[in-house]
Design a protein around this motif. Structure first.
Motif, PDB file in Angstrom:
ATOM      1  N   ARG A 297      48.939  88.770  51.612  1.00 41.02           N
ATOM      2  CA  ARG A 297      48.771  89.363  50.278  1.00 41.02           C
ATOM      3  C   ARG A 297      47.449  88.926  49.667  1.00 41.02           C
ATOM      4  NH1 ARG A 297      53.793  86.997  47.409  1.00 41.02           N
ATOM      5  NH2 ARG A 297      53.012  85.277  48.677  1.00 41.02           N
ATOM      6  N   PHE A 298      47.018  87.701  49.978  1.00 46.71           N
ATOM      7  CA  PHE A 298      45.743  87.230  49.448  1.00 46.71           C
ATOM      8  C   PHE A 298      44.581  87.706  50.303  1.00 46.71           C
ATOM      9  CE2 PHE A 298      42.228  84.272  49.062  1.00 46.71           C
ATOM     10  CZ  PHE A 298      42.079  84.208  47.688  1.00 46.71           C
ATOM     11  N   TRP A 299      44.681  87.460  51.594  1.00 44.66           N
ATOM     12  CA  TRP A 299      43.509  87.710  52.446  1.00 44.66           C
ATOM     13  C   TRP A 299      43.193  89.191  52.587  1.00 44.66           C
ATOM     14  CZ3 TRP A 299      41.157  83.432  52.374  1.00 44.66           C
ATOM     15  CH2 TRP A 299      41.839  82.221  52.490  1.00 44.66           C
TER      16      TRP A 299
ATOM     17  N   PRO B 232      40.020  83.372  55.770  1.00 42.63           N
ATOM     18  CA  PRO B 232      40.438  81.973  55.886  1.00 42.63           C
ATOM     19  C   PRO B 232      39.340  81.150  56.542  1.00 42.63           C
ATOM     20  CG  PRO B 232      42.048  83.481  56.866  1.00 42.63           C
ATOM     21  CD  PRO B 232      40.834  84.286  56.557  1.00 42.63           C
ATOM     22  N   LEU B 233      39.062  80.002  55.971  1.00 42.55           N
ATOM     23  CA  LEU B 233      37.987  79.152  56.509  1.00 42.55           C
ATOM     24  C   LEU B 233      38.484  77.767  56.902  1.00 42.55           C
ATOM     25  CD1 LEU B 233      35.240  80.209  53.954  1.00 42.55           C
ATOM     26  CD2 LEU B 233      35.333  80.828  56.371  1.00 42.55           C
ATOM     27  N   GLY B 234      39.756  77.478  56.572  1.00 40.63           N
ATOM     28  CA  GLY B 234      40.351  76.229  57.023  1.00 40.63           C
ATOM     29  C   GLY B 234      39.837  75.001  56.297  1.00 40.63           C
TER      30      GLY B 234
ATOM     31  N   PHE C 267      28.496  84.495  56.603  1.00 45.70           N
ATOM     32  CA  PHE C 267      28.122  85.268  55.411  1.00 45.70           C
ATOM     33  C   PHE C 267      26.606  85.201  55.190  1.00 45.70           C
ATOM     34  CE2 PHE C 267      32.590  84.552  54.660  1.00 45.70           C
ATOM     35  CZ  PHE C 267      33.002  85.691  53.985  1.00 45.70           C
ATOM     36  N   TYR C 268      26.057  86.323  54.808  1.00 45.89           N
ATOM     37  CA  TYR C 268      24.615  86.417  54.554  1.00 45.89           C
ATOM     38  C   TYR C 268      24.352  86.933  53.141  1.00 45.89           C
ATOM     39  CZ  TYR C 268      23.809  85.664  59.502  1.00 45.89           C
ATOM     40  OH  TYR C 268      23.777  85.115  60.762  1.00 45.89           O
ATOM     41  N   PHE C 269      23.445  86.248  52.465  1.00 45.96           N
ATOM     42  CA  PHE C 269      22.885  86.725  51.201  1.00 45.96           C
ATOM     43  C   PHE C 269      24.001  87.042  50.196  1.00 45.96           C
ATOM     44  CE2 PHE C 269      20.299  88.804  54.739  1.00 45.96           C
ATOM     45  CZ  PHE C 269      19.675  87.611  55.050  1.00 45.96           C
ATOM     46  N   ALA C 270      24.961  86.107  50.094  1.00 45.11           N
ATOM     47  CA  ALA C 270      26.140  86.314  49.256  1.00 45.11           C
ATOM     48  C   ALA C 270      26.635  84.966  48.736  1.00 45.11           C
ATOM     49  CB  ALA C 270      27.252  86.998  50.054  1.00 45.11           C
ATOM     50  N   HIS C 271      27.466  85.010  47.701  1.00 41.97           N
ATOM     51  CA  HIS C 271      28.083  83.792  47.169  1.00 41.97           C
ATOM     52  C   HIS C 271      29.425  84.174  46.561  1.00 41.97           C
ATOM     53  CE1 HIS C 271      25.356  85.502  44.056  1.00 41.97           C
ATOM     54  NE2 HIS C 271      26.426  85.373  43.291  1.00 41.97           N
ATOM     55  N   GLY C 272      30.203  83.166  46.228  1.00 37.24           N
ATOM     56  CA  GLY C 272      31.489  83.407  45.580  1.00 37.24           C
ATOM     57  C   GLY C 272      32.649  83.538  46.547  1.00 37.24           C
ATOM     58  N   HIS C 273      32.392  83.462  47.869  1.00 37.80           N
ATOM     59  CA  HIS C 273      33.465  83.677  48.841  1.00 37.80           C
ATOM     60  C   HIS C 273      34.059  82.370  49.364  1.00 37.80           C
ATOM     61  CE1 HIS C 273      29.508  83.743  50.845  1.00 37.80           C
ATOM     62  NE2 HIS C 273      30.086  82.896  51.667  1.00 37.80           N
ATOM     63  N   SER C 274      33.535  81.216  48.934  1.00 36.13           N
ATOM     64  CA  SER C 274      34.084  79.934  49.369  1.00 36.13           C
ATOM     65  C   SER C 274      33.426  78.841  48.537  1.00 36.13           C
ATOM     66  CB  SER C 274      33.805  79.692  50.863  1.00 36.13           C
ATOM     67  OG  SER C 274      32.470  79.259  51.068  1.00 36.13           O
ATOM     68  N   VAL C 275      33.718  77.582  48.871  1.00 36.26           N
ATOM     69  CA  VAL C 275      32.994  76.477  48.234  1.00 36.26           C
ATOM     70  C   VAL C 275      32.159  75.739  49.274  1.00 36.26           C
ATOM     71  CG1 VAL C 275      34.600  76.203  46.322  1.00 36.26           C
ATOM     72  CG2 VAL C 275      34.961  74.876  48.425  1.00 36.26           C
ATOM     73  N   GLY C 276      31.615  76.474  50.228  1.00 32.60           N
ATOM     74  CA  GLY C 276      30.715  75.861  51.197  1.00 32.60           C
ATOM     75  C   GLY C 276      29.517  75.240  50.505  1.00 32.60           C
ATOM     76  N   PRO C 277      28.931  74.197  51.117  1.00 41.60           N
ATOM     77  CA  PRO C 277      27.765  73.545  50.502  1.00 41.60           C
ATOM     78  C   PRO C 277      26.615  74.506  50.254  1.00 41.60           C
ATOM     79  CG  PRO C 277      28.581  72.267  52.356  1.00 41.60           C
ATOM     80  CD  PRO C 277      29.345  73.549  52.367  1.00 41.60           C
TER      81      PRO C 277
ATOM     82  N   ARG D 240      36.460  70.315  52.051  1.00 39.66           N
ATOM     83  CA  ARG D 240      36.952  71.554  51.442  1.00 39.66           C
ATOM     84  C   ARG D 240      38.096  72.123  52.260  1.00 39.66           C
ATOM     85  NH1 ARG D 240      33.451  76.831  53.206  1.00 39.66           N
ATOM     86  NH2 ARG D 240      32.613  76.029  55.154  1.00 39.66           N
ATOM     87  N   ARG D 241      38.935  72.919  51.583  1.00 37.45           N
ATOM     88  CA  ARG D 241      40.058  73.555  52.280  1.00 37.45           C
ATOM     89  C   ARG D 241      40.422  74.848  51.563  1.00 37.45           C
ATOM     90  NH1 ARG D 241      44.866  69.387  50.230  1.00 37.45           N
ATOM     91  NH2 ARG D 241      45.461  70.595  48.390  1.00 37.45           N
ATOM     92  N   ASP D 242      41.143  75.717  52.269  1.00 39.02           N
ATOM     93  CA  ASP D 242      41.624  76.950  51.653  1.00 39.02           C
ATOM     94  C   ASP D 242      42.724  76.645  50.651  1.00 39.02           C
ATOM     95  OD1 ASP D 242      39.916  78.484  53.190  1.00 39.02           O
ATOM     96  OD2 ASP D 242      41.402  78.806  54.774  1.00 39.02           O
ATOM     97  N   ARG D 243      42.784  77.467  49.603  1.00 39.75           N
ATOM     98  CA  ARG D 243      43.836  77.317  48.599  1.00 39.75           C
ATOM     99  C   ARG D 243      45.076  78.124  48.962  1.00 39.75           C
ATOM    100  NH1 ARG D 243      40.795  77.389  42.677  1.00 39.75           N
ATOM    101  NH2 ARG D 243      41.655  75.345  42.185  1.00 39.75           N
ATOM    102  N   VAL D 244      44.935  79.013  49.912  1.00 37.22           N
ATOM    103  CA  VAL D 244      46.011  79.948  50.238  1.00 37.22           C
ATOM    104  C   VAL D 244      46.311  79.813  51.725  1.00 37.22           C
ATOM    105  CG1 VAL D 244      46.661  82.379  50.208  1.00 37.22           C
ATOM    106  CG2 VAL D 244      45.087  81.476  48.482  1.00 37.22           C
ATOM    107  N   PRO D 245      47.606  79.791  52.109  1.00 36.61           N
ATOM    108  CA  PRO D 245      47.921  79.673  53.540  1.00 36.61           C
ATOM    109  C   PRO D 245      47.287  80.813  54.336  1.00 36.61           C
ATOM    110  CG  PRO D 245      49.892  79.389  52.197  1.00 36.61           C
ATOM    111  CD  PRO D 245      48.796  79.837  51.271  1.00 36.61           C
ATOM    112  N   ALA D 246      46.888  80.495  55.570  1.00 42.84           N
ATOM    113  CA  ALA D 246      46.184  81.481  56.398  1.00 42.84           C
ATOM    114  C   ALA D 246      47.067  82.679  56.734  1.00 42.84           C
ATOM    115  CB  ALA D 246      45.686  80.820  57.677  1.00 42.84           C
TER     116      ALA D 246
END
Ligand SMILES: [Zn+2]
Length: 476
Positions: free
Chosen positions: A399-401, A414-416, A298-308, A389-395
C-alpha cells in the motif's frame, strides 16, 4: 549530557503539548546584548549537497564565498538537514523542531505550519527585531505558513523555470530584493534569504557554464529521460537539458549553479562587509537538503530517502561572538539554528523538543544530542562516528510502496538498513546501538501524528500555488 532512549521517550511524552503551548506565555523582551551580534542574516540555498562545495573539500572551486565566511567563523563538518525536502526542512530550521513535531511533517507542503507554531521570526519580532524574508521556491509561498513572524515576506517569483510552467528567481534577483529591503530595514533585523539556483533544472545563467567533464569514461555515461520526476535510473522529466544525456554534463551544470549562487552570495556579503555592516551581524549559511547524483539508483532528485546525498548539508556561522576558523566535527542538525540564533542574540532559548543551541559545542566541545532526519519513507540518526538509516515502512507493505511519492511523482522504493561511518571514533556505534534511538524517535513521531490530527489541515493553496506544485510533480 548523555541523551538516552529513556530521555528521548520521556521528552516525547511531553513534546506535542509543549509545541502547541510554547507561545502562550509570549517571549520575554530583553534589551539587545551590549556586545556580539545584533542582526541576523540566515541564508538557505536549495538542493545544495555538501560534498560539492570547495569549503567541504570538493576539488572544483564552487564556493569561494563560503570559504571566506568559514575562515572568519565556524564550519560544521557534519551538519544534517531535518528532512530531505524543502517544506519540511525549512520548517524545522525555522521552528527548531524535528519534522514529525511540526504540522508540516516530513512532507513537502501537503500541510501548512499551524498558526499556533512558534517560529524564529515570531520570537525575534516580539523581542523587537525587524523581520524580512525573500524566498525563491514556490513550495515556500506564504500559504505554507513559514511567513509567520515576518513583517516582509517576498514570495513573488518573476522568472520562469526551463521546462515547467513553474516560477522561480535567480540568486541575482533575490539578492537585489534583499539589498533593497535591507536599505529600509531598521536595526536590529532578522533577514532570511532563500536562493533556489542549485535546484533543477540545472540551467545556470549565461556565462556560467564553466565546468566541463570532457575527459574520462564517466563523461560518456548516459541516462534516458524518465517518464516522471523520480530520477530512478533516468533523468527526471523536468531536469532534461535539451538533447543532453551525459550524466557528467548534468553534474557540470549543477556545479555551475552552485558556483553562480555562491558568487552572488559573496558579492552580497562583501558589499555588506565593505560597508561595515557585518561587524554586528550573525551570518548563517546552510541548505534545506542535498541532491542524489546516482546514489541508490536515483539521479538529480531528492525527497525519496534520507541518504547522505540528500541530508548532508553545509552549515557555516560567522559573527562577532565566534572565534575565526573553528571546525566542529560532531553531527549537528540545522534545526539547531533556531536556538543558536537566540543564544547568540542573548535571548532565552526554548528548552523543549527543539534542538539546543550549538554555541556550547564551540565553547567546550563535547557530546551533542543525536541528530534525526526524516522523509515519509525513511528515518535516520547521526551520532559521533556513524549515520544509520532505515525504512519506516515494511518492505512487504505494498500500500505504501505502490503509492506515488508526492515529492517526485515516482514511486517509493524499499532501501533497507544502512550504517555509514562519519568521523573516526574509538568505539564506532553499531546498528544495535542506534536502532533503539530510532525506535524512540518513531514512537514520539507516532504520538505527534495522533495529536496533529485535530490541528492539521490541508494547505490552502492558491491557483498559482497549485499549478506550481503540480509542475514540481507534487500531486497532493
Ligand atoms: Zn529544497
Amino acid at each position: 549530557m548523555r541523551w538516552s532512549v529513556t530521555k528521548l521517550v520521556a521528552a516525547a511524552a511531553l513534546g506535542w503539548e509543549i509545541v502547541l503551548c510554547a507561545c502562550a506565555a509570549g517571549p520575554e523582551v530583553p534589551a539587545p546584548p551590549a556586545s556580539g551580534s545584533r542582526n541576523v542574516i540566515l541564508v538557505t540555498i536549495d538542493t545544495l549537497r555538501v560534498d560539492h562545495l570547495s569549503t567541504y573539500g570538493y576539488p572544483r572551486p564552487t564556493s569561494p564565498a563560503l570559504d571566506r565566511l568559514a575562515a572568519r567563523g565556524v564550519r560544521f563538518a557534519a551538519a544534517f538537514s531535518a528532512a530531505s525536502c524543502t517544506a519540511a526542512s525549512h520548517a524545522s530550521l525555522l521552528t527548531g523542531l524535528p519534522a514529525s513535531l511540526h504540522t508540516i511533517g516530513p512532507f513537502n507542503g501537503t500541510f501548512p505550519l499551524a498558526p499556533g507554531a512558534e517560529t524564529l521570526a515570531e520570537v525575534l519580532a516580539a523581542a523587537g527585531w525587524k523581520t524580512a524574508a525573500v524566498v525563491s521556491n514556490p513550495v515556500l509561498a506564504r500559504s505554507l505558513g513559514l511567513d509567520q513572524g515576518f513583517a516582509v515576506y517576498d514570495d513573488e517569483l518573476p522568472e520562469q523555470e526551463l521546462n515547467r510552467p513553474s516560477a522561480e528567481q535567480k540568486a541575482g534577483t533575490a539578492i537585489a530584493k534583499a539589498e533593497a529591503i535591507l536599505g529600509t530595514l531598521a536595526r536590529p533585523y532578522f533577514l532570511w534569504l532563500h536562493l533556489q539556483d542549485p535546484h533543477g533544472p540545472y540551467a545556470p545563467p549565461p556565462g556560467w557554464e564553466r565546468f566541463d567533464s570532457a575527459e574520462g569514461a564517466a563523461a560518456t555515461a548516459e541516462l534516458p529521460v524518465g517518464e516522471d520526476q523520480s530520477g530512478y535510473g533516468a533523468i527526471p522529466l523536468y531536469q532534461r537539458l535539451g538533447e543532453e544525456r551525459r550524466t557528467a554534463a548534468y553534474v557540470d551544470r549543477y556545479d555551475d549553479e552552485i558556483a553562480y549562487a555562491m558568487a552572488e552570495l559573496g558579492r552580497f556579503l562583501d558589499h555588506l562587509d565593505g560597508a561595515g555592516r557585518l561587524a554586528d551581524t550573525l551570518v548563517v549559511v546552510t541548505a534545506d537538503h542535498g541532491e542524489a547524483l546516482g546514489e541508490d539508483g536515483f539521479y538529480f532528485a531528492h525527497g525519496h530517502s534520507v541518504g547522505p546525498d540528500q541530508v548532508r548539508v553545509p552549515l557555516v556561522l560567522a559573527g562577532p561572538e565566534l572565534a575565526a576558523g573553528q571546525v566542529v566535527t560532531v553531527p549537528v542538525s540545522t534545526a539547531a539554528v533556531f536556538n543558536t540564533v537566540l543564544a547568540a542574540l542573548g535571548l532565552p532559548p526554548r528548552a523543549d523538543d527543539r534542538a539546543p543551541s550549538l554555541l556550547p559545542l564551540l565553547a567546550a566541545g563535547g557530546e551533542a544530542p543525536p541528530v534525526f532526519v526524516e522523509s515519509p519513507n525513511q528515518v535516520g540518526v547521526a551520532v559521533a562516528g556513524a549515520f544509520f538509516r532505515r525504512d519506516r515502512v515494511p518492505a512487504d507493505d505494498e500500500r505504501f510502496w505502490s503509492a506515488p511519492n508526492p515529492t517526485t511523482g515516482g514511486f517509493w522504493r524499499p532501501l533497507g538498513r544502512q550504517l555509514m561511518p562519519l568521523m573516526p571514533v574509538a568505539t564506532p556505534p553499531q546498528p544495535a546501538d542506534l536502532e533503539p534511538l530510532l525506535d524512540g524517535f518513531e514512537r514520539r513521531a507516532r504520538r505527534a501524528e495522533q495529536a496533529m490530527r485535530t490541528v492539521r489541515r490541508q494547505r490552502d493553496l492558491s491557483y498559482q500555488d497549485r499549478a506550481a506544485l503540480r509542475a514540481l510533480g507534487y500531486t497532493g
